[in-house]
Scaffold this active site. Structure first.
Site, PDB file in Angstrom:
ATOM      1  N   LYS A  13       1.716   2.093 -11.562  1.00 56.86           N
ATOM      2  CA  LYS A  13       2.453   1.357 -10.837  1.00 56.86           C
ATOM      3  C   LYS A  13       3.859   1.161 -11.359  1.00 56.86           C
ATOM      4  O   LYS A  13       3.861   0.933 -12.576  1.00 56.86           O
ATOM      5  CB  LYS A  13       1.918   0.053 -10.466  1.00 56.86           C
TER       6      LYS A  13
ATOM      7  N   SER B 282      -0.542  -5.301  -3.633  1.00 53.76           N
ATOM      8  CA  SER B 282       0.914  -4.906  -3.987  1.00 53.76           C
ATOM      9  C   SER B 282       0.809  -3.159  -4.833  1.00 53.76           C
ATOM     10  O   SER B 282       1.733  -2.741  -4.643  1.00 53.76           O
ATOM     11  CB  SER B 282       1.892  -5.527  -4.677  1.00 53.76           C
TER      12      SER B 282
ATOM     13  N   SER C  29      -3.894  -7.827  -5.574  1.00 56.51           N
ATOM     14  CA  SER C  29      -3.186  -6.675  -5.682  1.00 56.51           C
ATOM     15  C   SER C  29      -3.777  -5.366  -6.299  1.00 56.51           C
ATOM     16  O   SER C  29      -3.252  -4.166  -6.158  1.00 56.51           O
ATOM     17  CB  SER C  29      -1.605  -6.870  -6.204  1.00 56.51           C
TER      18      SER C  29
END
Lengths: 65, 470
Positions: free
Chosen positions: B81, B156, B180
């Site tokens: 990420k 996310s 997330s």
């Protein structure tokens, strides 16, 4: 504890240094309102000596089997 | 074991490289080949670093021949990420504001994976500033679900879920503040571990909410997550909230039996208002765990809606405090959804915020009391099956906000309590989209939920299914 009105949101936003117009204040009130409703039963009921750091102590509580 | 290196699990490929059955260059080329095929469809990567990755792989192969493996991930290419800082590299955090931000430090989690021998493949897409649960991103476009284009990945950690699901990277770091890691794992059919708050250092990871943020992996299997966690867990002088609690042998835990473990099924909240396909999957998962020897019992948990509410209040205020300067100076550079969420904090007084934080210890103690004698609680990750990108777009679809509120309903209580939770794929819908469950554990006892997840995966193949290129 009740959800904040748009007028109250405007006042808090102003005090935070991030003023918002009436339309945004209304949107915020609607959006965050359910969180206030959900927390209403807890707000104003906590014992005097409870500190945020009590959480770290609770993390070490052992669960018996 | 697959003959295409990119389709192997993290554990398998790391072993194959260490034993010189595959070279790091071969493995990296295999990943890059799949990325070239899938990226135009998925938009899972923020940056693909082909040449540097191949150069690092060649160096890893040379080092292996000369000195042996550097660590358990020697020569394994990984992407994470795009919020884990690496000195000298851009970390956009999924935002326009940080589009050109070059980190000057390296995050502890990333450094520990590098120290274990992992090499950098690129960076993965994410919700802007990790503040969105679906995978939409106003600046870089939505990430697509590898099982069905046009459907959300969850967020996310949207790129992490999508890329691991499509087998473009063997594992990826995500972050879990309100769900997330677990939501992308759930919707993309991979395994995701939300760790106990404090288990993994947050130093050098973009902050969203200091009281709730956790760093954890998404990978194909529980065993892979265990491998990653074992390398990252433990105290860190750069993050005083990183705990000194003993680090368990997580990989060994994945080999253990679940016979005699007690798994709690909530009597309410997590079993209410479920999509029929989620309900069917929950029942089937419980049945299989019983077959494997677990003792499944009902458990009455404290009111989870109050935990959700407290989580929302804490998250809103802490996020806005981090972002205040940019909210003043660059509000136009936020996506509309993210700015709206940040503004929600403007309704919360300091007293209310601190009340929500003060209650956390008492709420966790109440959970511990309610789960006495229980090793883990099982619950769906989401009451809904995967929504489409269109129907969950707050900018366009009517009712999208309601969809978003529903899909995050089962993840936030865990964040507020700071408990570990392992999301595992447990089935598919009739239309071929994955459905997952979460195993919620005790503080700092990731080992037990990894044991249960691995036992489930030994008895099923949901985690091993691979989507086909549309």
């Amino acid at each position: 504890m009740t959800r904040p009105t748009p007028q109250q949101v405007s006042a808090i936003a102003e005090a935070s240094g991030l003023p918002v117009d009436k339309e945004v204040a209304t949107r915020i009130s609607d959006s965050i309102g359910p969180a206030f409703d959900g927390f209403a039963a807890i707000a104003g009921t906590l014992p005097f000596d409870l500190e945020p750091s009590s959480y770290v102590v609770a993390q070490t509580l052992k669960v018996g089997r | 074991m697959s003959t295409e290196p990119a389709l192997m699990t993290l554990t398998e490929v790391a072993k194959a490289i260490a034993e010189k059955k595959l070279s790091s260059v071969e493995v990296t080329r295999s990943c890059l080949h799949r990325i070239a095929e899938w990226q135009p469809k998925l938009n899972a990567f923020m940056a693909i670093e082909s040449e540097p990755a191949l150069k690092a792989a060649a160096e890893a192969d040379a080092a292996l021949a000369k000195d042996g493996p550097k660590g358990p991930l020697h020569g394994v290419p990984l992407a994470h990420k795009d919020m884990y800082y690496e000195a000298g590299h851009v970390s956009t955090c999924g935002s326009l504001i940080r589009r050109d931000f070059v980190a000057t430090t390296t995050s502890t989690a990333l450094q520990r994976l590098k120290d274990a021998g992992a090499i950098r493949l690129g960076t993965l897409q994410m919700a802007e500033f990790a503040y969105g649960p679906t995978g939409h991103n106003a600046h870089y476009g939505p990430v697509h679900n590898p099982w069905k284009l046009g459907y959300v990945t969850g967020g996310s950690s949207s790129g992490s879920g999508s890329a691991v699901g499509a087998r473009l990277t063997f594992a990826a770091l995500g972050s879990d503040t309100g769900g997330s890691i677990r939501m992308p794992a759930n919707f993309c059919g991979v395994t995701g571990l939300k760790v106990t708050w404090g288990r993994v250092s947050r130093a050098g990871a973009m902050p969203l909410s200091q009281s709730l943020d956790t760093v954890g992996p998404l990978a194909q299997t529980a065993e892979d997550c265990a491998l990653m966690l074992g390398l990252m867990a433990g105290p860190d002088p750069e993050d005083p909230t990183a705990s000194h609690a003993p680090v368990q042998d997580y990989v060994a835990a994945t080999q253990a039996s679940i016979k005699g473990l007690k798994i709690g099924v909530p009597k309410a909240f997590y079993v209410d208002d479920l999509d029929p396909e989620v309900a069917r999957c929950l029942d089937a998962t419980i049945g299989l765990l019983k077959t494997e020897g677990a003792d499944v019992v009902s458990v009455e948990l404290p009111d989870q809606r109050q935990l959700t509410a407290a989580c929302q209040l804490v998250l809103a205020v802490e996020a806005a405090a981090f972002h205040k300067r940019w909210m003043i100076e660059r509000p136009q550079d936020y996506g509309p959804q993210v700015l709206m969420r940040l503004q929600n904090a403007l309704a919360v007084s300091g007293v209310t915020y601190l009340e929500a934080l003060r209650w956390r210890g008492a709420a966790l103690a109440a959970h511990v009391a309610a789960t006495q004698g229980i090793d883990a609680v099982i619950a769906p990750v989401s009451p809904l099956v995967t929504p489409s990108i269109a129907e969950s777009d707050v900018g366009g679809a009517p009712g999208a906000e309601a969809v978003i509120q529903r899909i995050t309903r089962f993840t936030r209580p865990v964040n507020y309590l700071g408990l570990p939770s392992l999301a595992i794929p447990t089935g598919f819908t009739a239309t071929g989209l994955p459905v997952g469950m979460q195993l919620i554990g005790r503080s700092f006892d990731e080992a037990t939920i990894l044991t249960i997840g691995a036992a489930f995966q030994r008895a099923t193949d949901f985690h091993a299914r691979v989507p086909t290129l549309p």
